[in-house]
Design a protein around this motif. Structure first.
Motif, PDB file in Angstrom:
ATOM      1  N   GLU A  23      -1.108  39.144 -66.923  1.00 14.18           N
ATOM      2  CA  GLU A  23      -0.188  37.740 -66.964  1.00 14.18           C
ATOM      3  C   GLU A  23       1.172  38.179 -66.277  1.00 14.18           C
ATOM      4  O   GLU A  23       2.255  37.576 -66.791  1.00 14.18           O
ATOM      5  CB  GLU A  23       0.002  37.181 -68.169  1.00 14.18           C
ATOM      6  CG  GLU A  23      -1.329  36.471 -68.734  1.00 14.18           C
ATOM      7  CD  GLU A  23      -1.743  35.465 -67.871  1.00 14.18           C
ATOM      8  OE1 GLU A  23      -1.211  34.724 -67.307  1.00 14.18           O
ATOM      9  OE2 GLU A  23      -3.028  35.502 -67.589  1.00 14.18           O
ATOM     10  N   VAL A  24       1.327  39.459 -65.548  1.00 12.34           N
ATOM     11  CA  VAL A  24       2.668  39.687 -64.946  1.00 12.34           C
ATOM     12  C   VAL A  24       2.472  39.120 -63.395  1.00 12.34           C
ATOM     13  O   VAL A  24       1.431  39.664 -62.760  1.00 12.34           O
ATOM     14  CB  VAL A  24       2.633  41.282 -65.044  1.00 12.34           C
ATOM     15  CG1 VAL A  24       4.303  41.747 -64.386  1.00 12.34           C
ATOM     16  CG2 VAL A  24       2.888  41.778 -66.689  1.00 12.34           C
ATOM     17  N   VAL A  25       3.379  38.634 -63.061  1.00  7.25           N
ATOM     18  CA  VAL A  25       3.579  38.133 -61.586  1.00  7.25           C
ATOM     19  C   VAL A  25       3.895  39.401 -60.714  1.00  7.25           C
ATOM     20  O   VAL A  25       4.880  40.259 -61.080  1.00  7.25           O
ATOM     21  CB  VAL A  25       4.684  37.191 -61.316  1.00  7.25           C
ATOM     22  CG1 VAL A  25       4.765  36.862 -59.805  1.00  7.25           C
ATOM     23  CG2 VAL A  25       4.314  36.112 -62.185  1.00  7.25           C
ATOM     24  N   VAL A  26       3.074  39.820 -59.855  1.00  9.07           N
ATOM     25  CA  VAL A  26       3.157  41.121 -59.174  1.00  9.07           C
ATOM     26  C   VAL A  26       3.101  40.776 -57.651  1.00  9.07           C
ATOM     27  O   VAL A  26       3.776  41.459 -56.893  1.00  9.07           O
ATOM     28  CB  VAL A  26       1.743  42.059 -59.419  1.00  9.07           C
ATOM     29  CG1 VAL A  26       1.809  42.450 -60.732  1.00  9.07           C
ATOM     30  CG2 VAL A  26       0.510  41.223 -59.069  1.00  9.07           C
ATOM     31  N   LEU A  27       2.844  39.594 -57.155  1.00 12.09           N
ATOM     32  CA  LEU A  27       2.792  39.209 -55.881  1.00 12.09           C
ATOM     33  C   LEU A  27       3.460  37.646 -55.506  1.00 12.09           C
ATOM     34  O   LEU A  27       3.116  36.814 -56.529  1.00 12.09           O
ATOM     35  CB  LEU A  27       1.672  39.313 -55.131  1.00 12.09           C
ATOM     36  CG  LEU A  27       1.010  40.609 -54.905  1.00 12.09           C
ATOM     37  CD1 LEU A  27      -0.568  40.736 -54.220  1.00 12.09           C
ATOM     38  CD2 LEU A  27       1.752  41.537 -54.097  1.00 12.09           C
ATOM     39  N   PHE A  28       3.870  37.362 -54.534  1.00 10.64           N
ATOM     40  CA  PHE A  28       4.156  36.138 -54.037  1.00 10.64           C
ATOM     41  C   PHE A  28       3.204  35.857 -52.906  1.00 10.64           C
ATOM     42  O   PHE A  28       3.307  36.730 -51.923  1.00 10.64           O
ATOM     43  CB  PHE A  28       5.782  35.873 -53.819  1.00 10.64           C
ATOM     44  CG  PHE A  28       6.465  35.905 -54.846  1.00 10.64           C
ATOM     45  CD1 PHE A  28       6.375  34.814 -55.841  1.00 10.64           C
ATOM     46  CD2 PHE A  28       7.421  36.665 -54.994  1.00 10.64           C
ATOM     47  CE1 PHE A  28       7.185  34.453 -57.115  1.00 10.64           C
ATOM     48  CE2 PHE A  28       8.404  36.540 -56.053  1.00 10.64           C
ATOM     49  CZ  PHE A  28       8.139  35.591 -57.154  1.00 10.64           C
ATOM     50  N   LEU A  29       2.525  34.780 -52.898  1.00 12.14           N
ATOM     51  CA  LEU A  29       1.845  34.414 -51.709  1.00 12.14           C
ATOM     52  C   LEU A  29       2.455  33.129 -51.015  1.00 12.14           C
ATOM     53  O   LEU A  29       2.571  32.247 -51.789  1.00 12.14           O
ATOM     54  CB  LEU A  29       0.411  34.051 -52.336  1.00 12.14           C
ATOM     55  CG  LEU A  29      -0.665  33.425 -51.011  1.00 12.14           C
ATOM     56  CD1 LEU A  29      -0.717  34.531 -49.923  1.00 12.14           C
ATOM     57  CD2 LEU A  29      -1.824  33.148 -51.691  1.00 12.14           C
ATOM     58  N   LEU A  30       3.068  33.275 -49.805  1.00 17.07           N
ATOM     59  CA  LEU A  30       3.466  32.237 -48.998  1.00 17.07           C
ATOM     60  C   LEU A  30       2.542  31.672 -47.912  1.00 17.07           C
ATOM     61  O   LEU A  30       2.233  32.584 -46.901  1.00 17.07           O
ATOM     62  CB  LEU A  30       4.924  32.566 -48.658  1.00 17.07           C
ATOM     63  CG  LEU A  30       6.179  32.897 -49.647  1.00 17.07           C
ATOM     64  CD1 LEU A  30       5.924  34.312 -50.318  1.00 17.07           C
ATOM     65  CD2 LEU A  30       7.369  32.837 -48.788  1.00 17.07           C
ATOM     66  N   THR A  31       2.262  30.639 -48.131  1.00 19.31           N
ATOM     67  CA  THR A  31       1.275  30.121 -46.984  1.00 19.31           C
ATOM     68  C   THR A  31       2.456  29.013 -46.064  1.00 19.31           C
ATOM     69  O   THR A  31       2.907  28.181 -46.769  1.00 19.31           O
ATOM     70  CB  THR A  31       0.190  29.191 -47.349  1.00 19.31           C
ATOM     71  OG1 THR A  31       0.554  28.360 -48.466  1.00 19.31           O
ATOM     72  CG2 THR A  31      -0.683  30.276 -48.502  1.00 19.31           C
ATOM     73  N   LEU A  32       2.155  29.198 -44.877  1.00 16.05           N
ATOM     74  CA  LEU A  32       2.770  28.195 -43.913  1.00 16.05           C
ATOM     75  C   LEU A  32       1.870  27.750 -43.113  1.00 16.05           C
ATOM     76  O   LEU A  32       1.083  27.987 -42.535  1.00 16.05           O
ATOM     77  CB  LEU A  32       3.809  29.323 -43.275  1.00 16.05           C
ATOM     78  CG  LEU A  32       4.720  30.432 -44.157  1.00 16.05           C
ATOM     79  CD1 LEU A  32       4.148  31.467 -44.153  1.00 16.05           C
ATOM     80  CD2 LEU A  32       6.186  30.274 -43.732  1.00 16.05           C
ATOM     81  N   ARG A  33       2.356  26.386 -42.816  1.00 17.75           N
ATOM     82  CA  ARG A  33       1.722  25.444 -41.798  1.00 17.75           C
ATOM     83  C   ARG A  33       2.864  24.859 -40.765  1.00 17.75           C
ATOM     84  O   ARG A  33       3.540  24.297 -41.416  1.00 17.75           O
ATOM     85  CB  ARG A  33       0.968  24.107 -42.443  1.00 17.75           C
ATOM     86  CG  ARG A  33       0.170  23.397 -41.586  1.00 17.75           C
ATOM     87  CD  ARG A  33      -0.774  22.601 -42.309  1.00 17.75           C
ATOM     88  NE  ARG A  33      -1.910  23.156 -42.526  1.00 17.75           N
ATOM     89  CZ  ARG A  33      -3.044  22.703 -42.849  1.00 17.75           C
ATOM     90  NH1 ARG A  33      -2.829  21.401 -43.361  1.00 17.75           N
ATOM     91  NH2 ARG A  33      -3.955  23.354 -43.205  1.00 17.75           N
ATOM     92  N   ASP A  34       2.624  25.258 -39.574  1.00 19.59           N
ATOM     93  CA  ASP A  34       3.327  24.399 -38.619  1.00 19.59           C
ATOM     94  C   ASP A  34       3.401  22.967 -38.600  1.00 19.59           C
ATOM     95  O   ASP A  34       2.366  22.281 -38.214  1.00 19.59           O
ATOM     96  CB  ASP A  34       2.997  25.251 -37.392  1.00 19.59           C
ATOM     97  CG  ASP A  34       3.923  24.636 -36.082  1.00 19.59           C
ATOM     98  OD1 ASP A  34       4.924  23.905 -36.566  1.00 19.59           O
ATOM     99  OD2 ASP A  34       3.795  25.169 -34.979  1.00 19.59           O
ATOM    100  N   ILE A  35       4.442  22.199 -38.853  1.00 17.72           N
ATOM    101  CA  ILE A  35       4.305  20.726 -38.703  1.00 17.72           C
ATOM    102  C   ILE A  35       5.403  20.362 -37.762  1.00 17.72           C
ATOM    103  O   ILE A  35       5.974  19.248 -37.876  1.00 17.72           O
ATOM    104  CB  ILE A  35       4.490  20.232 -40.319  1.00 17.72           C
ATOM    105  CG1 ILE A  35       6.062  20.800 -40.925  1.00 17.72           C
ATOM    106  CG2 ILE A  35       3.550  20.636 -41.064  1.00 17.72           C
ATOM    107  CD1 ILE A  35       6.300  20.144 -42.084  1.00 17.72           C
ATOM    108  N   THR A  36       5.759  21.232 -36.816  1.00 17.93           N
ATOM    109  CA  THR A  36       6.931  20.762 -35.882  1.00 17.93           C
ATOM    110  C   THR A  36       6.444  19.399 -35.153  1.00 17.93           C
ATOM    111  O   THR A  36       7.171  18.749 -34.881  1.00 17.93           O
ATOM    112  CB  THR A  36       7.062  22.230 -34.899  1.00 17.93           C
ATOM    113  OG1 THR A  36       7.162  23.339 -35.764  1.00 17.93           O
ATOM    114  CG2 THR A  36       8.077  21.607 -33.911  1.00 17.93           C
ATOM    115  N   ALA A  37       5.107  19.326 -34.752  1.00 22.47           N
ATOM    116  CA  ALA A  37       4.652  18.128 -34.100  1.00 22.47           C
ATOM    117  C   ALA A  37       5.034  16.844 -34.889  1.00 22.47           C
ATOM    118  O   ALA A  37       5.285  15.864 -34.407  1.00 22.47           O
ATOM    119  CB  ALA A  37       3.353  18.220 -33.824  1.00 22.47           C
ATOM    120  N   LEU A  38       4.998  17.076 -36.252  1.00 20.34           N
ATOM    121  CA  LEU A  38       5.453  15.846 -37.146  1.00 20.34           C
ATOM    122  C   LEU A  38       6.901  15.480 -37.423  1.00 20.34           C
ATOM    123  O   LEU A  38       7.317  14.601 -38.209  1.00 20.34           O
ATOM    124  CB  LEU A  38       4.776  16.182 -38.426  1.00 20.34           C
ATOM    125  CG  LEU A  38       2.727  16.295 -38.514  1.00 20.34           C
ATOM    126  CD1 LEU A  38       2.485  16.504 -39.786  1.00 20.34           C
ATOM    127  CD2 LEU A  38       2.317  15.188 -37.769  1.00 20.34           C
TER     128      LEU A  38
END
Length: 552
Positions: free
Chosen positions: A122-137
């Motif tokens: 239960e120790v936070v070892v990683l950060f997962l950052l997901t990114l989606r390009d919404i420039t068109a919106l």
């Protein structure tokens, strides 16, 4: 062993593998992994899609902060940045719309989802950052919506952008928790990375799941097999040049034929195993799909491995129609078997396996000692190859009637001179007599070693033009090898003794400090005891630094 990448190391968990596999089905899914236990949360992995949308290559992104401050610009919202950093500090899951800038400073609107990843403790070892390009919106919405040139798609995009409620509800359904054994899971569910409704894999110690007939490239059996292949590769590297130069393979050498046939069978089995062994893909994941494994091996090493395992020696051993002299001294058969020797020499391509196997030795041996042994072995191996060439040149000159070649002189010195015998079968004289095979090889190796390490002692010297040309080339090659290999040897030995040097340097500094500040003798002895005992327990290793580096 398919794949020659240095990443062929047993993965301690399958988190990254599963993330890459599940995100590969959608080309526009990008993500970053960051170490949550080191200051500034450095990026430890980014996929190819992120590199494409940002314009930065992987080397420029790795080890930078996952805050992506290198992509900030004048119009990046300060409040969003503050909220993002607060979520990182508090290790909370959150989602943002943020304006960043590509490498060429083109604006890029991203929908960023932050998910803390916990291990089994239960120790936070990683950060997962997901990114989606919404420039068109996120096109400017201040323009007149009633323009005739405005397409239906643009109107729809703007209407979606205006409606924050709609956009939020679209992704709110993609973020949810699951129950595991009655407790809330520490891994979020979401579909931003084309994970459908699957659960993100847990960051824990586990082996990847493979079909029953697929071997893991780091399992115990494969490790033992790699050692066997390494030993047999060295055997090939030594025996093939020797057999080609000294014509050591005849129909009477049954024992050597049997041994080499067994070696060929083992290398053929290795080809079969390579069709059923996992490998590390370009994204760092363990590939276990049988079709992908077969296609990868067929496109990489299959042809080379196949050429190296064909039983050329069996084909060529019985191609000697001439009678072999029964005298005690060696007899050189100069008949038409050059093509057979050439095909036997194709087994030298087996040496290409060295690079694939040797790079894995540091998993089993201490790196400095392993490299030291390998460099010395390689130096001796080159000397062995050059000795075989040196003998072949001397034999060729002697066979052509040159009676002052080094081999002819060796026969006179050892009182086993060469002579010519007329052959009624070939209607030409053949060379008979001469020193024993052992004497010729040892003398050849002695000459090459003296030339590679010094200028030679002169008791074995080049006499003919061919021998002199070869000696010049050998000296040039040996100079480069000597400088390269023994330069590395010096560095390795220095690294192996660096800990001891550091220890004595530290003790000297402590003693000088005690003398400079006139510390009482009793206190000085206590300090020295503390320093020595601390070093004995830690060996000079910074425990905190090692734990931080190994936390991912």
């Amino acid at each position: 062993m398919p794949g020659g990448r240095r990443g062929l190391v047993a993965p301690q968990n399958t988190f990254l593998e599963n993330i890459i596999r599940r995100s590969s089905s959608q080309p526009d899914s990008s993500f970053l992994l960051a170490n949550a236990q080191i200051v500034d949360y450095p990026i430890v992995y980014c996929n190819e899609t992120f590199c494409k949308i940002s314009g930065f290559n992987r080397a420029e992104v790795m080890q930078k902060s996952c805050r992506c401050s290198f992509m900030y610009g004048d119009l990046t919202d300060k409040d969003t940045i503050a909220r993002f950093e607060e979520s990182l500090e508090d290790q909370n899951q959150d989602q943002f719309e943020i304006l960043l800038y590509k490498k060429n400073r083109t604006p890029l609107w991203l929908l960023l989802h932050l998910a803390p990843i916990k291990n089994e403790k239960e120790v936070v070892v990683l950060f997962l950052l997901t990114l989606r390009d919404i420039t068109a919106l996120k096109q400017p919405i201040e323009a007149d919506d009633n323009r005739a040139s405005l397409s239906k798609f643009a109107k729809l995009a703007r209407s979606v952008t205006r409606s924050r409620t709609v956009l939020a509800s679209q992704f709110a359904s993609n973020v949810s928790g699951v129950k595991e054994n009655g407790k809330q899971s520490n891994i979020a569910h979401y579909q931003m990375m084309s994970l459908s409704s699957d659960v993100l894999p847990q960051y824990r110690q586990e082996a990847p799941k493979t079909p029953p007939h697929i071997l893991l490239h780091y399992c115990a059996f494969k490790a033992i097999w790699d050692w066997v292949i390494l030993c047999l590769t060295f055997y090939t590297a030594i025996m093939v040049p020797y057999n080609v130069a000294f014509k050591n393979k005849t129909s009477e050498d049954v024992s050597l034929l049997v041994v080499d046939s067994i070696v060929d069978v083992i290398f053929f089995i290795d080809i079969v195993l390579n069709f059923h062994t996992t490998f590390v893909g370009p994204g760092g994941e363990v590939v276990s799909d049988p079709k992908i494994i077969r296609m990868n091996y067929l496109k990489s090493w299959f042809i080379i491995d196949l050429l190296s395992c064909l039983p050329y020696d069996v084909f060529n051993a019985f191609d000697h129609d001439e009678d072999v002299s029964s005298c005690a001294v060696s007899v050189t058969d100069r008949s038409e078997n050059g093509i057979g020797s050439l095909f036997s020499a194709l087994k030298v391509v087996r040496l290409l396996r060295l690079g694939r196997v040797v790079r894995k030795l540091d998993r089993y041996l201490e790196y400095g000692a392993a490299m030291l042994i390998l460099l010395l072995c390689f130096y001796m191996l080159v000397a062995h190859w050059l000795a075989c060439i040196w003998y072949s040149i001397g034999l060729s000159d002697a066979d052509n009637g040159v009676t002052y070649s080094w081999l002819w002189k060796l026969g006179n010195i050892t009182q086993t001179p060469y002579s010519y015998l007329w052959s009624n079968e070939t209607m030409s004289p053949i060379l008979v007599g001469g020193p024993s095979r052992k004497t010729m090889y040892v003398t050849s190796l002695y000459f090459t070693m003296t030339c590679m390490t010094s200028v030679g002692f002169g008791n074995v010297a080049a006499e003919t033009d061919n021998e002199k040309i070869f000696t010049i080339c050998m000296m040039i090659i040996a100079a480069l090898l000597y400088a390269t290999i023994f330069g590395h040897v010096t560095t390795i030995i220095q690294q192996m003794t660096s800990a001891t040097a550091k220890y004595h340097d530290m003790l000297n500094n402590v003693r000088e400090f005690m003398k400079l500040h006139e510390v009482p003798k009793a206190l000085s002895e206590r300090v020295m005891d503390y320093v020595v005992s601390t070093w004995a327990m830690t060996k000079g290793i910074d425990t905190d630094k090692v734990e931080n580096e190994a936390s991912v």
